[in-house]
Enzyme design. Structure first.
Site, PDB file in Angstrom:
ATOM      1  N   ASP A 149     -66.710 -53.520 -27.335  1.00 50.80           N
ATOM      2  CA  ASP A 149     -66.171 -52.448 -28.173  1.00 50.80           C
ATOM      3  C   ASP A 149     -65.098 -52.978 -29.139  1.00 50.80           C
ATOM      4  O   ASP A 149     -64.858 -54.189 -29.216  1.00 50.80           O
ATOM      5  CB  ASP A 149     -65.624 -51.338 -27.263  1.00 50.80           C
ATOM      6  CG  ASP A 149     -65.886 -49.943 -27.805  1.00 50.80           C
ATOM      7  OD1 ASP A 149     -65.921 -49.792 -29.038  1.00 50.80           O
ATOM      8  OD2 ASP A 149     -66.040 -49.006 -27.001  1.00 50.80           O
ATOM      9  N   ASP A 242     -69.335 -43.169 -33.022  1.00 51.31           N
ATOM     10  CA  ASP A 242     -69.959 -42.673 -31.789  1.00 51.31           C
ATOM     11  C   ASP A 242     -70.819 -41.437 -31.998  1.00 51.31           C
ATOM     12  O   ASP A 242     -70.481 -40.545 -32.790  1.00 51.31           O
ATOM     13  CB  ASP A 242     -68.875 -42.301 -30.771  1.00 51.31           C
ATOM     14  CG  ASP A 242     -68.208 -43.534 -30.183  1.00 51.31           C
ATOM     15  OD1 ASP A 242     -68.593 -44.664 -30.547  1.00 51.31           O
ATOM     16  OD2 ASP A 242     -67.297 -43.356 -29.354  1.00 51.31           O
TER      17      ASP A 242
END
Ligand SMILES: *[C@@H]1O[C@H](CO)[C@@H](O)[C@H](O)[C@H]1NC(C)=O
Ligand SMILES: *[C@@H]1O[C@H](CO)[C@@H](O)[C@H](O)[C@H]1NC(C)=O
Ligand SMILES: *[C@@H]1O[C@H](CO)[C@@H](O)[C@H](O)[C@H]1NC(C)=O
Ligand SMILES: *[C@@H]1O[C@H](CO)[C@@H](O)[C@H](O)[C@H]1NC(C)=O
Ligand SMILES: *[C@@H]1O[C@H](CO)[C@@H](O)[C@H](O)[C@H]1NC(C)=O
Ligand SMILES: *[C@@H]1O[C@H](CO)[C@@H](O)[C@H](O)[C@H]1NC(C)=O
Ligand SMILES: *[C@@H]1O[C@H](CO)[C@@H](O)[C@H](O)[C@H]1NC(C)=O
Ligand SMILES: *[C@@H]1O[C@H](CO)[C@@H](O)[C@H](O)[C@H]1NC(C)=O
Length: 444
Positions: A149, A242
Site C-alpha cells: 500500500d 479504493d
C-alpha cells in the site's frame, strides 16, 4: 547468485517483472479480507474463507490466493530484538506461518499486506526501511503474495511533480484531465524516475532476493503515472483509489480504467481494486456488470465478501466460465476495450455513464459485452459490423455468457432489453454461413 534466477532479466520493449512458474503472467485470482472485514480480521475468518473457496468450487475454477489485508500485526511496534513485524498473537495464535501452513494444506496460496511507508493505512508497522528484513520474514513464513500500500510516506519521499489522477486531484474534469493541478509534470515526463517508483522498486528487489516466488501487487492508487512503469515493478498495480460497496464508485472506477487499458498485457495488469460482489448496496445486476468488466479488463479478480453467506446466484457470477476463461487466457494477453460508448459520444470521460459496448479477443472467440448505464431498462444493440474483431462477417455462432446457451448462428447482431446497470455478454465463435440454421433474435 542463485537467487537472481528467480527473476528473469528485463526484456527489451516489455521490461516486465517475470517470475518463476509463470506467476503473475495472468491476473491473480483469489480472496482478500478487507472488503468483507476491514480491520476485524483473524485466523478463523481467514481459514473460513479458504475453506469456502474450496467448498464452493472457487478453487476448482482457479481462485488460489487467500490474502490477509491490514491489521494482522502487533500495532505498537516491531520486535525490539529482531526488528521483525510481530503477528498479533490473539488474532493469529499460530503466527502467520501457522496460518500459511493451513492454507497451503488446502492447496491454496497465502498473501500478506504492508505499505511503502512508515505505517500501514490503519497505522500498523510497515516496511519502509525494513524492506529486506520484511521480505525475508514473509518468505520464511511461506507467503506467496504481497499487497503493498501507499500510506505514511515520509515527506522526503514526495514526488517532485503531481500526477493527474482525476478523482484524487480535485476532479472530476472533462476527459480525465486535471487543469488546476499544482506543479504538474512536464509533457512526456518519465515517471519511472520518480521517488514513488523507487519506493516500490526497493520492495520488488527485496522480494526477488528471496528464495521464494512472491507475487507483488503494488497499491499506490494510480498515482505517479504507475500505469507507465508498473510492468517493470510488479505483477499488478492499482490504477485508481479504493473501491466502495456501492454502484457509483464501481462505475466511476470502470470509467477511469476504460481510458487506461494500454498498459495491460501478459505479466502486468491494472488492478481495478478488489471485488465488492456480495457487498453493500450492489444489486445482482450491478454485481454481474462489476464482475464482467473487471474480468474483461483483465484486472486481478480478488473476491472480498463473506463467502459463507454469499448467495448461489452470485457464487455463480464469480465462477462464470466464459469470463474467467477470458481473464485467464494464455494466448491473448490484451484486455477487452470499448468499441462504442453508447449513451455518451465516444471517448467521453463520464463517471456515471461510461463506455457501454466492449469487445476483446480470446482463444474461445470474441467476447462482446453490452452494458446499460442508465437508471431504467434500455435496449442495447450489438451490431457485428461495429465490433472490430467481427468486421469480416455478418453471421456468427453465438453463446450467451450468462445462461451458457448457444443462440446458434446469428445474423447482423443482437438487440436485447437490459435492465438498469446490468450487462449482457456473448462469446462469438466461428463465422457461419447460409447453410446453418438461423435462430432468430430473442424476443424483445
Ligand atoms: C509487459 O511486459 C511483458 C514481458 O516483457 C510484455 O509481454 C508485455 O507486453 C508488457 N506489457 C505492455 C503493456 O507492454
Ligand atoms: C522477539 O524475538 C525474539 C528472538 O526471536 C523472541 O525470543 C521474542 O519472543 C520476540 N518477542 C516478541 C514480542 O515476539
Ligand atoms: C525525490 O525526493 C527528493 C528528496 O525530497 C527530492 O529532492 C527529489 O526532487 C525527488 N525526486 C523526484 C524525481 O521526484
Ligand atoms: C531454494 O528453495 C528450494 C525449494 O524450496 C530449495 O530446494 C533450495 O535448496 C533453496 N535454495 C537455497 C539457495 O536456499
Ligand atoms: C474527449 O476527448 C475526445 C477525443 O480525445 C473528444 O472527441 C471529446 O470531445 C472530448 N470530450 C470532452 C467532454 O471534452
Ligand atoms: C454523464 O453522462 C450522462 C448521460 O449522458 C449525463 O446525463 C451526465 O450529465 C454526464 N455527467 C457529467 C458530469 O457530465
Ligand atoms: C434492432 O432493432 C431495430 C429497431 O427495431 C432495428 O432497426 C435493428 O435492425 C435491430 N438490430 C439488430 C442487430 O437486430
Ligand atoms: C426491465 O426488464 C426486465 C427484464 O430484463 C423485466 O423483467 C422488467 O419488467 C423490466 N422493467 C420495466 C420497468 O420495464
Amino acid at each position: 547468485m542463485l537467487f537472481t534466477l528467480l527473476a528473469l532479466a528485463a526484456l527489451p520493449g516489455g521490461n516486465a517483472l517475470l517470475l518463476r512458474d509463470n506467476v503473475g503472467r495472468l491476473p491473480a485470482l483469489g480472496w482478500n479480507s478487507w472488503n468483507a472485514y476491514h480491520c476485524d480480521v483473524d485466523e478463523s475468518k481467514i481459514m473460513a474463507a479458504a475453506n469456502q473457496v474450496v467448498k464452493l468450487g472457487l478453487k476448482d475454477v482457479g481462485y488460489e490466493y487467500i490474502n490477509i489485508d491490514d491489521c494482522w500485526s502487533v500495532k505498537s511496534g516491531r520486535n525490539r530484538t529482531t526488528q521483525e513485524i510481530i503477528p498479533d498473537p490473539i488474532r493469529f495464535p499460530s503466527g502467520i506461518s501457522g496460518t500459511a501452513k493451513k492454507i497451503h494444506a488446502l492447496g491454496l496460496k497465502i498473501g500478506i499486506y504492508s505499505s511503502a511507508g512508515t505505517g500501514t493505512c490503519a497505522g500498523y508497522p510497515a516496511s519502509m526501511d525494513y524492506e529486506a528484513l520484511d521480505a525475508a520474514t514473509f518468505a520464511n513464513w511461506g507467503i506467496d503474495y504481497l499487497k503493498y500500500d501507499n500510506c505514511f510516506v515520509p515527506q522526503e519521499w514526495n514526488d517532485q511533480y503531481s500526477a493527474c489522477v482525476p478523482e484524487l486531484s480535485g476532479g472530476p474534469y472533462p476527459n480525465g484531465t486535471c487543469p488546476n493541478l499544482a506543479n504538474p509534470a512536464p509533457e512526456g515526463y518519465d515517471w519511472s524516475e520518480s521517488n514513488s517508483t523507487k519506493r516500490y522498486n526497493i520492495m520488488r528487489d527485496a522480494l526477488l532476493a528471496q528464495n521464494r516466488t512472491i507475487q507483488y501487487a503494488v497499491c499506490n492508487w494510480g498515482l505517479a503515472g504507475v500505469n507507465s512503469w508498473g510492468n517493470g515493478t510488479a505483477s499488478s498495480w492499482r490504477s485508481t483509489g479504493d473501491i466502495e460497496q456501492n454502484w457509483g464508485r464501481t462505475v466511476e472506477i470502470l470509467n477511469m480504467n476504460s481510458f487506461a487499458l494500454n498498459s495491460v498485457d501478459f505479466w502486468g495488469h491494472n488492478d481495478a481494486d478488489m471485488l465488492e460482489v456480495g457487498n453493500g448496496e450492489l444489486t445482482d445486476a450491478e454485481c454481474r456488470s462489476h464482475f464482467a468488466f473487471w474480468a474483461a479488463m483483465k484486472s486481478p479478480l480478488i473476491v472480498g465478501t463473506d463467502l459463507s453467506v454469499l448467495k448461489k446466484s452470485l457464487v455463480d457470477v464469480l465462477k462464470n466460465k466464459f469470463l474467467l476463461a477470458f481473464n485467464q487466457d494464455d494466448v491473448f494477453g490484451k484486455p477487452a476495450t470499448p468499441y462504442k460508448w453508447g449513451t455518451n459520444p465516444d471517448w467521453t470521460f463520464n463517471a456515471t455513464n461510461p463506455a457501454e459496448y466492449w469487445s476483446g479477443k480470446s482463444k474461445e472467440g470474441t467476447l462482446v459485452l453490452a452494458f446499460n448505464s442508465l437508471s431504467a431498462n434500455a435496449t442495447t444493440e450489438i451490431k457485428w459490423s461495429e465490433v472490430p474483431e467481427l468486421k469480416g462477417g455478418d453471421r456468427w455462432m453465438v453463446t450467451d455468457i450468462w445462461s451458457g446457451k448457444s443462440l446458434g448462428c446469428v445474423k447482423g447482431g443482437i438487440n436485447e432489453t437490459v435492465q438498469s446497470h446490468d450487462t449482457v455478454g456473448y462469446m462469438i465463435g466461428e463465422q457461419c454461413g447460409k447453410g446453418y440454421m438461423r435462430i432468430k433474435n430473442r424476443p424483445q
